[in-house]
Design an enzyme around this catalytic site. Sequence first.
Site, PDB file in Angstrom:
ATOM      1  N   TYR A  33       0.915  -1.172  -0.746  1.00 14.04           N
ATOM      2  CA  TYR A  33      -0.228   0.101  -0.362  1.00 14.04           C
ATOM      3  C   TYR A  33       0.954   1.288   0.074  1.00 14.04           C
ATOM      4  O   TYR A  33       2.215   1.327   0.355  1.00 14.04           O
ATOM      5  CB  TYR A  33      -0.957  -0.362   1.169  1.00 14.04           C
ATOM      6  CG  TYR A  33      -0.044   0.263   2.298  1.00 14.04           C
ATOM      7  CD1 TYR A  33       0.946  -0.561   2.794  1.00 14.04           C
ATOM      8  CD2 TYR A  33      -0.589   1.228   3.467  1.00 14.04           C
ATOM      9  CE1 TYR A  33       1.030  -0.215   4.039  1.00 14.04           C
ATOM     10  CE2 TYR A  33      -0.058   1.779   4.354  1.00 14.04           C
ATOM     11  CZ  TYR A  33       0.844   0.851   4.693  1.00 14.04           C
ATOM     12  OH  TYR A  33       1.557   1.366   6.040  1.00 14.04           O
ATOM     13  N   LYS A 149       6.388  -2.113   2.133  1.00 19.42           N
ATOM     14  CA  LYS A 149       5.526  -1.486   2.619  1.00 19.42           C
ATOM     15  C   LYS A 149       4.180  -2.162   2.009  1.00 19.42           C
ATOM     16  O   LYS A 149       3.655  -1.773   2.192  1.00 19.42           O
ATOM     17  CB  LYS A 149       5.002   0.353   1.759  1.00 19.42           C
ATOM     18  CG  LYS A 149       4.508   0.742   2.389  1.00 19.42           C
ATOM     19  CD  LYS A 149       4.703   2.481   2.740  1.00 19.42           C
ATOM     20  CE  LYS A 149       3.756   3.388   2.634  1.00 19.42           C
ATOM     21  NZ  LYS A 149       3.125   3.527   4.724  1.00 19.42           N
ATOM     22  N   GLU A 182      11.815   2.324  14.019  1.00 20.04           N
ATOM     23  CA  GLU A 182      10.785   3.490  13.545  1.00 20.04           C
ATOM     24  C   GLU A 182       9.508   3.517  14.735  1.00 20.04           C
ATOM     25  O   GLU A 182       9.795   2.685  15.477  1.00 20.04           O
ATOM     26  CB  GLU A 182      10.910   2.889  12.216  1.00 20.04           C
ATOM     27  CG  GLU A 182      10.122   1.452  12.083  1.00 20.04           C
ATOM     28  CD  GLU A 182       9.799   1.154  10.531  1.00 20.04           C
ATOM     29  OE1 GLU A 182       9.474   2.506   9.484  1.00 20.04           O
ATOM     30  OE2 GLU A 182       9.569   0.432  10.223  1.00 20.04           O
ATOM     31  N   LEU A 207      10.690   0.971   7.415  1.00 19.87           N
ATOM     32  CA  LEU A 207      10.548   1.687   6.218  1.00 19.87           C
ATOM     33  C   LEU A 207      10.905   2.448   5.562  1.00 19.87           C
ATOM     34  O   LEU A 207      11.008   4.079   6.495  1.00 19.87           O
ATOM     35  CB  LEU A 207       8.300   2.012   5.902  1.00 19.87           C
ATOM     36  CG  LEU A 207       8.127   2.483   4.655  1.00 19.87           C
ATOM     37  CD1 LEU A 207       8.420   1.151   3.921  1.00 19.87           C
ATOM     38  CD2 LEU A 207       7.010   2.821   5.446  1.00 19.87           C
TER      39      LEU A 207
END
Length: 287
Positions: A33, A149, A182, A207
């Site tokens: 996505y 992702k 993250e 990412l």
Amino acid sequence: MSRIAYVNGRYLPHDVAAVHVEDRGFQFADAVYEVCEIRDGHLVDPTLHFERLERSLGELRIAVPMSRAAMLVVMRRVARANRVHDGSLYVQVSRGRSRRDHVFPSPAVRPTVVMTAKPVARAKGEALAETGIGVITVPENRWERVDIKSVSLLPNCLAKQAAKEAGAREAWFVDAGGFVTEGGSTNAWIVTVDGVLVTRPAEHGILRGITRTITLKVAAKLGLKVEERAFTVEEAKRAREAFVTAATTLVMPVVSIDGSPVGNGAPGTTAPALRAAFHDSTEMVAI
Ligand code: PLP
């Protein structure tokens, strides 16, 4: 106003828009996505989003479902149909619909493409950036390929829910060495007491955020010193500033980590400066 969603070539009322129960996105999170910012009627950084989408698709060996030009046409139509002038656009591409079996369908089936758009009140984000947000830390328990992702976001959902229940807005994953990877849906940054921006390299464990990429550009333009290296929770707690980046939050100051104030517990000067200069460095395509 009624919302419209795009599903495999059709623009449908949001309430009835659906994919098949045996869609592999639904069954296996076998999908990727993108979320892009829409600002002032422009799609922000479409080229970078297309590049990452195509990379994610390539890593999972899902065919690119349409050309960038065709996708832009659909994006524009979805944004306009939903009257989104400021907000975000969501694109999901799954491997497609096929009888449930873990192995890839053979021959390959047509990928499923879904798009939605939603408005945001820009003033709300700006007001939040005035006060900053809290984060909590959670053990890194996501699969290793977080550079893709993909929609395998269960650990991220659990972490963000835990953050909410702790009165924070975001959770920072921490790896076995005690280093922050993250956030649940953001990249993590600190500003050291010497004014150096620090964020983890995008090769492993995170990412590669589009907002992160642009923020690095903005930092260079502002003449700020940047180190792409991992940092620990302790270092973050001692930092002068901390912040997160994502298309949905932009550059968002972090004012507490696990309940400890960062700096004096209020946004500093670096994150707001990066936030203010951000859109001078983005690609803006009218939508
Ligand atoms: N990291 C994760 C896990 C995310 O889910 C996101 C965005 O959803 C980001 C980082 C930030 O990426 P971007 O700046 O492209 O929105």
